[in-house]
Scaffold this motif. Structure first.
Motif, PDB file in Angstrom:
ATOM      1  N   ARG A 296       0.843  -1.204   0.000  1.00  0.00           N
ATOM      2  CA  ARG A 296       0.000   0.000   0.000  1.00  0.00           C
ATOM      3  C   ARG A 296       0.873   1.247   0.000  1.00  0.00           C
ATOM      4  O   ARG A 296       0.673   2.177  -0.781  1.00  0.00           O
ATOM      5  CB  ARG A 296      -0.902  -0.032   1.237  1.00  0.00           C
ATOM      6  CG  ARG A 296      -2.075   0.914   1.170  1.00  0.00           C
ATOM      7  CD  ARG A 296      -2.950   0.766   2.395  1.00  0.00           C
ATOM      8  NE  ARG A 296      -2.198   0.995   3.614  1.00  0.00           N
ATOM      9  CZ  ARG A 296      -2.472   0.413   4.784  1.00  0.00           C
ATOM     10  NH1 ARG A 296      -3.467  -0.435   4.886  1.00  0.00           N
ATOM     11  NH2 ARG A 296      -1.745   0.681   5.853  1.00  0.00           N
ATOM     12  N   GLU A 314      -5.858   0.914  -6.686  1.00  0.00           N
ATOM     13  CA  GLU A 314      -7.084   0.972  -5.881  1.00  0.00           C
ATOM     14  C   GLU A 314      -7.143  -0.223  -4.926  1.00  0.00           C
ATOM     15  O   GLU A 314      -7.476  -0.086  -3.755  1.00  0.00           O
ATOM     16  CB  GLU A 314      -8.290   0.967  -6.823  1.00  0.00           C
ATOM     17  CG  GLU A 314      -9.577   1.284  -6.112  1.00  0.00           C
ATOM     18  CD  GLU A 314     -10.761   1.172  -7.055  1.00  0.00           C
ATOM     19  OE1 GLU A 314     -10.586   1.364  -8.276  1.00  0.00           O
ATOM     20  OE2 GLU A 314     -11.859   0.863  -6.546  1.00  0.00           O
ATOM     21  N   ARG A 315      -6.788  -1.387  -5.444  1.00  0.00           N
ATOM     22  CA  ARG A 315      -6.819  -2.589  -4.587  1.00  0.00           C
ATOM     23  C   ARG A 315      -5.765  -2.497  -3.491  1.00  0.00           C
ATOM     24  O   ARG A 315      -6.009  -2.899  -2.350  1.00  0.00           O
ATOM     25  CB  ARG A 315      -6.623  -3.845  -5.429  1.00  0.00           C
ATOM     26  CG  ARG A 315      -7.887  -4.191  -6.200  1.00  0.00           C
ATOM     27  CD  ARG A 315      -7.725  -5.354  -7.127  1.00  0.00           C
ATOM     28  NE  ARG A 315      -8.997  -5.644  -7.770  1.00  0.00           N
ATOM     29  CZ  ARG A 315      -9.635  -6.801  -7.689  1.00  0.00           C
ATOM     30  NH1 ARG A 315      -9.116  -7.804  -7.038  1.00  0.00           N
ATOM     31  NH2 ARG A 315     -10.805  -6.969  -8.270  1.00  0.00           N
ATOM     32  N   GLY A 318      -6.855  -0.304  -0.705  1.00  0.00           N
ATOM     33  CA  GLY A 318      -7.901  -0.894   0.141  1.00  0.00           C
ATOM     34  C   GLY A 318      -7.386  -1.982   1.077  1.00  0.00           C
ATOM     35  O   GLY A 318      -8.153  -2.503   1.889  1.00  0.00           O
ATOM     36  N   ARG A 320      -6.053  -3.898   4.149  1.00  0.00           N
ATOM     37  CA  ARG A 320      -6.061  -3.643   5.591  1.00  0.00           C
ATOM     38  C   ARG A 320      -5.191  -4.681   6.287  1.00  0.00           C
ATOM     39  O   ARG A 320      -5.130  -5.821   5.853  1.00  0.00           O
ATOM     40  CB  ARG A 320      -7.493  -3.754   6.148  1.00  0.00           C
ATOM     41  CG  ARG A 320      -8.430  -2.691   5.588  1.00  0.00           C
ATOM     42  CD  ARG A 320      -8.123  -1.309   6.204  1.00  0.00           C
ATOM     43  NE  ARG A 320      -8.788  -0.234   5.483  1.00  0.00           N
ATOM     44  CZ  ARG A 320      -8.246   0.499   4.504  1.00  0.00           C
ATOM     45  NH1 ARG A 320      -7.009   0.268   4.105  1.00  0.00           N
ATOM     46  NH2 ARG A 320      -8.911   1.469   3.918  1.00  0.00           N
TER      47      ARG A 320
END
Ligand SMILES: Cc1cc2nc3c(=O)[nH]c(=O)nc-3n(C[C@H](O)[C@H](O)[C@H](O)COP(=O)(O)OP(=O)(O)OC[C@H]3O[C@@H](n4cnc5c(N)ncnc54)[C@H](O)[C@@H]3O)c2cc1C
Length: 505
Positions: A296, A314-315, A318, A320
């Motif tokens: 990320r 984008e993935r 996202g 976490r």
């Protein structure tokens, strides 16, 4: 049941890449080394860039000197090497073709303050015998305990089928699945909660689809039975040094202590990886094998990557991470009771999730214990509720003392405690949103245990599979044959039969 071939090489394609090509692999954990080893063996010039000084990531190991002057290799934490990790074991065979460093760990007890120990090993390998044996043998899963069970959910366990189970169960928290399952508190605690927490989260934060998939992978769809092995010496000596040697023998270069700062498209369809400190490496192919937060962060710092790979960006944005985990290794002045298992899963405690007797497992710890008369224990908390390493260790020690009273007065000669949040989370409703191996950025592939795979596999195996799939993408583009991949049967015994399926028809 047998291992199932998931990828087989196409006949007629060459083993080695026909032309001259190169790749950078960012990240030197299980996923990165799996990709790098396969690519280097096939004639791709590989550079591996790893932020830490030692390879291994969450399976890593490094030297540490104890206050008494003894040099030990310490690790990120005990790992169970399950026998159905066919892909990871195939990579480990490059370190030792006979896998002679892996020894069976006898017994796999789940221990608790409230109920007698439950040993999960020794079940017959094939379902439904494995399931029947679990019910017959397990004191916590007697028939009395399942009379209230929701049979449609019980059948979901036996009827795992990814394409159907994931959409049917992904939005449901594993905790709710277990509530609706209707089994007793004892069965829930002894069999399911300890298992769910080993995926680094509480059952309420884990998708029921993930729980069912992992139950299939480890219990019901596993041709090998629930036994596992562990290295008889430290992971640096038996895994990372030999794998690094293998990689360099095949022409690979390893740049440890080199964190990738940005990755950007370069001229001639190449990628440029800038490393902290200013150095850079370019290559035609790029495999991003970082931990979830690492990927990320790298995507956030790399505008060129975001421009040519908006879906990947984008993935990645996202992704976490799971709550922090704590790993505390304790060098004690005395041994624990002789009957204590080498590895025990713990259930029902707020913090402690497992305890490993390292002095009965790995050579360096065995030697230290033999010299001093002490013991070496490792305590894990997989989804830690304490705020830091010190408090997590203190709490785990108290909880251990309640389970193993002989540890209460033991003197801690030395301790090493780590507390970090680097594991991926698999929360309800997140399936389909994680990065895949293939990306929309030409030449870029992603590997790691958080990656969406087309198959069901446990954590280290998932990392190895994704690494090999990333390598296979490169090999396919360059016109070479794929590296084979094997897995457990991908469908449960009653797939196609479960009530949820019938309701949908
Ligand atoms: C305590 C503990 C116990 C576990 N037990 C088990 C078990 O029993 N069985 C099991 O299957 N799994 C277990 N796991 C999970 C297993 O360790 C992981 O699934 C696996 O090691 C992940 O490998 P990876 O390569 O995908 O990621 P990682 O190991 O996280 O590797 C990613 C690498 O990328 C590097 N990196 C990050 N950012 C950068 C950057 N900017 N530049 C360069 N490099 C970068 C990191 O330093 C790291 O080395 C356990 C994990 C822990 C923490």
């Amino acid at each position: 049941m047998r291992p199932v071939p998931l990828v087989l090489p196409l006949a007629g394609l060459p083993h080695r890449v026909p032309g001259d090509t190169d790749a950078v692999v960012v990240g030197g954990g299980v996923a990165g080394i799996s990709a790098a080893v396969v690519l280097a063996e096939r004639g791709v010039r590989v550079t591996m860039v790893e932020a830490a000084d030692t390879l291994g990531g969450r399976l890593g190991a490094w030297p540490h000197t104890l206050p008494d002057g003894t040099r030990q290799i310490v690790e990120h934490g005990f790992h169970a090497f399950f026998r159905q990790y066919y892909t990871w074991r195939a990579i480990l065979r490059r370190a030792d073709p006979a896998l002679g460093f892996l020894r069976p760990v006898v017994g796999y007890p789940v221990i608790s303050r409230r109920w007698p120990d439950e040993d999960l090993t020794g079940l017959p390998a094939a379902p439904p015998l494995s399931l029947l044996a679990l019910f017959v043998r397990s004191p916590s899963l007697g028939l009395r305990d399942i009379t209230g069970a929701d049979r449609s959910l019980a059948l979901e366990l036996l009827g795992y089928h990814r394409e159907r189970s994931t959409p049917a169960l992904d939005a449901m928290p594993a905790g709710k699945f277990l509530d609706r399952f209707g089994i007793t508190e004892r069965a829930r605690s002894m069999l399911f909660e300890a298992f769910a927490r080993s995926f680094f989260c509480d059952p309420d934060a884990l998708s029921a689809a993930e729980l069912v998939a992992m139950f299939h992978f480890y219990f019901l769809g596993n041709p090998e039975g629930l036994g596992f092995d562990a290295p008889d010496t430290d992971y640096l000596s038996c895994i990372w040094t030999p794998l690094a040697d293998h990689l360099t023998r095949h022409g690979g270069r390893i740049r440890a202590g080199a964190a990738a700062d940005t990755v950007e498209p370069a001229d001639d369809h190449r990628w440029r990886v800038r490393v902290a400190g200013g150095a850079q490496v370019t290559a035609r192919h790029l495999v991003l094998a970082l931990d979830p937060a690492g990927l990320r962060g790298l995507a956030e710092r790399s505008p060129g990557l975001r421009r040519v790979g908006p879906a990947l960006a984008e993935r990645a944005a996202g992704l976490r991470v799971a709550p922090p985990f704590a790993v505390s290794r304790l060098w004690l002045d005395r041994d624990v009771a002789p009957g204590r298992a080498t590895f025990s899963a713990v259930t029902g405690e707020p913090t402690l999730d497992s305890v490993t007797c390292y002095h009965r497992l790995e050579e360096p710890s065995r030697r230290w214990a033999a010299t001093t008369g002490g013991s070496v224990l490792e305590l894990h908390s997989y989804a830690c509720v304490e705020p830091d390493a010190a408090q997590a260790t203190a709490r785990m020690r108290d909880e251990l003392a309640a389970l193993w009273p002989e540890t209460r007065d033991a003197v801690v000669r030395h301790q090493l405690c780590r507390y970090e949040a680097t594991a991926p989370s698999f929360p309800p409703g997140a399936a389909g949103a994680r990065p895949t191996v293939q990306t929309d950025a030409r030449g870029v592939r992603v590997a790691g245990d958080f990656v969406e795979l087309p198959w069901c596999a446990g954590l280290m195996e998932r990392s190895a599979m994704s690494g090999i799939l990333a390598a296979n993408e490169v090999l396919a583009e360059e016109g070479a044959a794929a590296e084979p991949v094997h897995g457990v049967p991908q469908r449960g015994l009653l797939a196609g039969w479960t009530p949820m399926t019938r309701r949908r028809r």
